[in-house]
Design a protein around this motif. Structure first.
Motif, PDB file in Angstrom:
ATOM      1  N   GLY A 100     -23.124  34.598  14.764  1.00  0.00           N
ATOM      2  CA  GLY A 100     -22.597  33.728  13.723  1.00  0.00           C
ATOM      3  C   GLY A 100     -23.347  33.868  12.415  1.00  0.00           C
ATOM      4  N   ALA A 101     -24.671  33.962  12.506  1.00  0.00           N
ATOM      5  CA  ALA A 101     -25.483  34.098  11.294  1.00  0.00           C
ATOM      6  C   ALA A 101     -25.175  35.404  10.567  1.00  0.00           C
ATOM      7  CB  ALA A 101     -26.965  34.022  11.658  1.00  0.00           C
ATOM      8  N   VAL A 102     -25.040  36.495  11.313  1.00  0.00           N
ATOM      9  CA  VAL A 102     -24.727  37.784  10.699  1.00  0.00           C
ATOM     10  C   VAL A 102     -23.309  37.764  10.123  1.00  0.00           C
ATOM     11  CG1 VAL A 102     -24.471  40.263  11.091  1.00  0.00           C
ATOM     12  CG2 VAL A 102     -26.315  39.005  12.216  1.00  0.00           C
ATOM     13  N   GLY A 103     -22.395  37.099  10.844  1.00  0.00           N
ATOM     14  CA  GLY A 103     -21.027  36.985  10.338  1.00  0.00           C
ATOM     15  C   GLY A 103     -20.952  36.218   9.037  1.00  0.00           C
ATOM     16  N   ILE A 104     -21.734  35.166   8.909  1.00  0.00           N
ATOM     17  CA  ILE A 104     -21.767  34.398   7.666  1.00  0.00           C
ATOM     18  C   ILE A 104     -22.428  35.212   6.556  1.00  0.00           C
ATOM     19  CG2 ILE A 104     -22.856  32.398   6.564  1.00  0.00           C
ATOM     20  CD1 ILE A 104     -22.204  30.800   9.040  1.00  0.00           C
ATOM     21  N   TYR A 105     -23.462  35.965   6.903  1.00  0.00           N
ATOM     22  CA  TYR A 105     -24.081  36.849   5.912  1.00  0.00           C
ATOM     23  C   TYR A 105     -23.058  37.836   5.357  1.00  0.00           C
ATOM     24  CZ  TYR A 105     -26.510  40.983   4.179  1.00  0.00           C
ATOM     25  OH  TYR A 105     -26.900  42.053   3.412  1.00  0.00           O
ATOM     26  N   ALA A 106     -22.197  38.374   6.232  1.00  0.00           N
ATOM     27  CA  ALA A 106     -21.203  39.358   5.800  1.00  0.00           C
ATOM     28  C   ALA A 106     -20.234  38.767   4.782  1.00  0.00           C
ATOM     29  CB  ALA A 106     -20.442  39.893   7.012  1.00  0.00           C
ATOM     30  N   VAL A 107     -19.769  37.545   5.030  1.00  0.00           N
ATOM     31  CA  VAL A 107     -18.801  36.966   4.096  1.00  0.00           C
ATOM     32  C   VAL A 107     -19.478  36.564   2.786  1.00  0.00           C
ATOM     33  CG1 VAL A 107     -18.930  34.523   4.806  1.00  0.00           C
ATOM     34  CG2 VAL A 107     -16.767  35.477   3.990  1.00  0.00           C
ATOM     35  N   PHE A 108     -20.733  36.131   2.825  1.00  0.00           N
ATOM     36  CA  PHE A 108     -21.454  35.839   1.584  1.00  0.00           C
ATOM     37  C   PHE A 108     -21.677  37.121   0.784  1.00  0.00           C
ATOM     38  CE2 PHE A 108     -22.270  31.604   3.130  1.00  0.00           C
ATOM     39  CZ  PHE A 108     -22.520  30.869   1.981  1.00  0.00           C
ATOM     40  N   LYS A 109     -21.978  38.215   1.479  1.00  0.00           N
ATOM     41  CA  LYS A 109     -22.162  39.499   0.796  1.00  0.00           C
ATOM     42  C   LYS A 109     -20.846  39.941   0.159  1.00  0.00           C
ATOM     43  CE  LYS A 109     -23.376  44.344   1.638  1.00  0.00           C
ATOM     44  NZ  LYS A 109     -24.070  44.468   0.338  1.00  0.00           N
ATOM     45  N   PHE A 110     -19.746  39.770   0.866  1.00  0.00           N
ATOM     46  CA  PHE A 110     -18.428  40.114   0.341  1.00  0.00           C
ATOM     47  C   PHE A 110     -18.132  39.321  -0.933  1.00  0.00           C
ATOM     48  CE2 PHE A 110     -13.927  38.785   0.262  1.00  0.00           C
ATOM     49  CZ  PHE A 110     -13.310  40.015   0.014  1.00  0.00           C
ATOM     50  N   HIS A 111     -18.379  38.016  -0.884  1.00  0.00           N
ATOM     51  CA  HIS A 111     -18.146  37.171  -2.061  1.00  0.00           C
ATOM     52  C   HIS A 111     -19.063  37.570  -3.214  1.00  0.00           C
ATOM     53  CE1 HIS A 111     -15.837  33.523  -0.277  1.00  0.00           C
ATOM     54  NE2 HIS A 111     -15.472  34.644   0.289  1.00  0.00           N
ATOM     55  N   HIS A 112     -20.324  37.861  -2.892  1.00  0.00           N
ATOM     56  CA  HIS A 112     -21.289  38.230  -3.933  1.00  0.00           C
ATOM     57  C   HIS A 112     -20.884  39.534  -4.616  1.00  0.00           C
ATOM     58  CE1 HIS A 112     -24.986  40.253  -5.379  1.00  0.00           C
ATOM     59  NE2 HIS A 112     -25.304  39.044  -5.816  1.00  0.00           N
ATOM     60  N   ASP A 113     -20.496  40.527  -3.814  1.00  0.00           N
ATOM     61  CA  ASP A 113     -20.143  41.829  -4.383  1.00  0.00           C
ATOM     62  C   ASP A 113     -18.913  41.752  -5.279  1.00  0.00           C
ATOM     63  OD1 ASP A 113     -22.269  42.850  -3.036  1.00  0.00           O
ATOM     64  OD2 ASP A 113     -21.107  43.919  -1.510  1.00  0.00           O
ATOM     65  N   LEU A 114     -17.977  40.882  -4.944  1.00  0.00           N
ATOM     66  CA  LEU A 114     -16.748  40.753  -5.734  1.00  0.00           C
ATOM     67  C   LEU A 114     -16.802  39.579  -6.712  1.00  0.00           C
ATOM     68  CD1 LEU A 114     -13.938  41.532  -3.118  1.00  0.00           C
ATOM     69  CD2 LEU A 114     -14.985  43.053  -4.802  1.00  0.00           C
ATOM     70  N   ARG A 115     -17.973  38.925  -6.787  1.00  0.00           N
ATOM     71  CA  ARG A 115     -18.162  37.787  -7.688  1.00  0.00           C
ATOM     72  C   ARG A 115     -17.132  36.668  -7.422  1.00  0.00           C
ATOM     73  NH1 ARG A 115     -21.864  39.266 -11.452  1.00  0.00           N
ATOM     74  NH2 ARG A 115     -22.168  41.523 -11.778  1.00  0.00           N
ATOM     75  N   ILE A 116     -16.924  36.403  -6.153  1.00  0.00           N
ATOM     76  CA  ILE A 116     -16.044  35.306  -5.732  1.00  0.00           C
ATOM     77  C   ILE A 116     -16.917  34.084  -5.465  1.00  0.00           C
ATOM     78  CG2 ILE A 116     -14.397  34.525  -3.963  1.00  0.00           C
ATOM     79  CD1 ILE A 116     -13.727  37.464  -3.462  1.00  0.00           C
ATOM     80  N   PRO A 117     -16.509  32.886  -5.891  1.00  0.00           N
ATOM     81  CA  PRO A 117     -17.311  31.683  -5.631  1.00  0.00           C
ATOM     82  C   PRO A 117     -17.505  31.454  -4.131  1.00  0.00           C
ATOM     83  CG  PRO A 117     -15.600  31.238  -7.246  1.00  0.00           C
ATOM     84  CD  PRO A 117     -15.303  32.600  -6.689  1.00  0.00           C
ATOM     85  N   HIS A 118     -18.650  30.904  -3.780  1.00  0.00           N
ATOM     86  CA  HIS A 118     -18.946  30.591  -2.387  1.00  0.00           C
ATOM     87  C   HIS A 118     -18.543  29.140  -2.077  1.00  0.00           C
ATOM     88  CE1 HIS A 118     -21.216  34.302  -2.065  1.00  0.00           C
ATOM     89  NE2 HIS A 118     -22.005  33.935  -3.065  1.00  0.00           N
ATOM     90  N   MET A 119     -18.260  28.896  -0.815  1.00  0.00           N
ATOM     91  CA  MET A 119     -18.133  27.530  -0.283  1.00  0.00           C
ATOM     92  C   MET A 119     -17.139  26.672  -1.058  1.00  0.00           C
ATOM     93  SD  MET A 119     -20.179  27.626   2.284  1.00  0.00           S
ATOM     94  CE  MET A 119     -20.155  25.889   2.660  1.00  0.00           C
ATOM     95  N   TYR A 120     -15.927  27.153  -1.208  1.00  0.00           N
ATOM     96  CA  TYR A 120     -14.937  26.389  -1.976  1.00  0.00           C
ATOM     97  C   TYR A 120     -13.791  25.873  -1.113  1.00  0.00           C
ATOM     98  CZ  TYR A 120     -12.401  30.798  -1.711  1.00  0.00           C
ATOM     99  OH  TYR A 120     -11.788  31.936  -1.258  1.00  0.00           O
ATOM    100  N   SER A 121     -13.734  26.287   0.156  1.00  0.00           N
ATOM    101  CA  SER A 121     -12.595  25.918   0.998  1.00  0.00           C
ATOM    102  C   SER A 121     -13.029  25.034   2.158  1.00  0.00           C
ATOM    103  CB  SER A 121     -11.909  27.174   1.548  1.00  0.00           C
ATOM    104  OG  SER A 121     -12.767  27.844   2.451  1.00  0.00           O
ATOM    105  N   LEU A 122     -12.046  24.366   2.751  1.00  0.00           N
ATOM    106  CA  LEU A 122     -12.319  23.551   3.944  1.00  0.00           C
ATOM    107  C   LEU A 122     -12.879  24.415   5.063  1.00  0.00           C
ATOM    108  CD1 LEU A 122     -12.108  20.921   5.578  1.00  0.00           C
ATOM    109  CD2 LEU A 122      -9.731  21.540   6.112  1.00  0.00           C
ATOM    110  N   HIS A 123     -12.347  25.618   5.212  1.00  0.00           N
ATOM    111  CA  HIS A 123     -12.844  26.530   6.246  1.00  0.00           C
ATOM    112  C   HIS A 123     -14.335  26.806   6.082  1.00  0.00           C
ATOM    113  CE1 HIS A 123     -13.429  30.010   8.752  1.00  0.00           C
ATOM    114  NE2 HIS A 123     -13.706  30.764   7.697  1.00  0.00           N
ATOM    115  N   SER A 124     -14.759  27.081   4.862  1.00  0.00           N
ATOM    116  CA  SER A 124     -16.175  27.383   4.630  1.00  0.00           C
ATOM    117  C   SER A 124     -17.049  26.165   4.896  1.00  0.00           C
ATOM    118  CB  SER A 124     -16.377  27.886   3.200  1.00  0.00           C
ATOM    119  OG  SER A 124     -15.981  26.921   2.249  1.00  0.00           O
ATOM    120  N   TRP A 125     -16.584  24.987   4.517  1.00  0.00           N
ATOM    121  CA  TRP A 125     -17.354  23.767   4.780  1.00  0.00           C
ATOM    122  C   TRP A 125     -17.495  23.532   6.281  1.00  0.00           C
ATOM    123  CZ3 TRP A 125     -15.388  19.460   0.900  1.00  0.00           C
ATOM    124  CH2 TRP A 125     -15.616  19.911  -0.409  1.00  0.00           C
ATOM    125  N   LEU A 126     -16.385  23.694   7.005  1.00  0.00           N
ATOM    126  CA  LEU A 126     -16.437  23.518   8.456  1.00  0.00           C
ATOM    127  C   LEU A 126     -17.342  24.559   9.100  1.00  0.00           C
ATOM    128  CD1 LEU A 126     -12.668  22.834   9.304  1.00  0.00           C
ATOM    129  CD2 LEU A 126     -14.578  21.249   9.651  1.00  0.00           C
TER     130      LEU A 126
END
Length: 222
Positions: A100-126
């Protein structure tokens, strides 16, 4: 009479346990088909950023959700003495936590590389809430039931709460997975297609897996 009743409960739980295992295999097959055939594949480093994102659903579904579900069922599925069951239970949960930790790292890296905001959806909060509670639960069990161990009377009082909160966190993981699939379905603009069917069937099977695990665990064994 008590022994017969215990055997009867285990026999009653057995079909649900087997169903959970079979559904888990089906989820693995569908997720791999989805990510490797319909999406761009998997990578931690790539110019194709979609490959980086794909690590996220792979590890969260196959690593976090399915392995944690198997860990929850350990006491009904692992034919060992109680202490060894506890070891398997603890290690499977640790493996799920790492995935789970590595999976979350992957999506944060994806957002960072594309300059997408983090933690903006209900899914991310959950998702963040779930893995944070999962980590706290794992640490709590480590220090309460393993090292340094609490007194026997204290462990006996804590065990039911540990089981209840563990099952609650597992169902939070299921809810996070389902909202993640819906979110991806919408972002990809899927309609009536083979890929849409795979994503939808994956969501249904994840729900069936959760139900099977829940029934397996809630059926008394004595």
């Amino acid at each position: 009479m008590a022994a017969k009743r215990s055997f009867g409960y285990r026999a009653l739980a057995f079909p649900f346990t087997m169903l959970a295992h079979l559904v888990a295999l089906a989820v693995i097959a569908l997720v791999l088909l989805w990510l490797l055939h319909f999406r761009e594949g998997l990578a931690f480093r790539s110019d194709d950023k979609a490959k980086i994102f794909n690590v996220h659903p792979l590890l969260m579904l196959l690593g976090f959700v399915l392995i944690s579900g198997e860990a929850v069922m350990t006491y009904k599925t692992v034919p060992m003495i109680r202490r060894r069951q506890k070891v398997v239970h603890l290690l499977l949960h640790l493996l799920a936590l790492v995935a789970g930790a590595v999976g979350i790292y992957a999506v944060f890296k994806f957002h960072h590389d594309l300059r997408i905001p983090h933690m903006y959806s209900l899914h991310s909060w959950l998702g963040i809430s779930t893995i944070s509670l999962f980590a706290l639960q794992w640490l709590f069990s480590l220090f309460s039931f393993w090292y340094p161990r609490a007194q026997a009377s204290t462990r006996a009082r804590l065990a039911p709460w540990h089981a209840v909160f563990g099952l609650l966190i597992f169902f939070m993981a299921i809810l996070s997975a389902e909202t993640g699939l819906v979110e991806k379905f919408i972002f990809l603009g899927l309609r009536r297609s083979q890929e849409a069917l795979i994503v939808n069937f994956t969501g249904l099977l994840v729900l069936l897996f959760a139900a099977s695990v829940g029934v397996t665990v809630l059926l008394p064994s004595a």
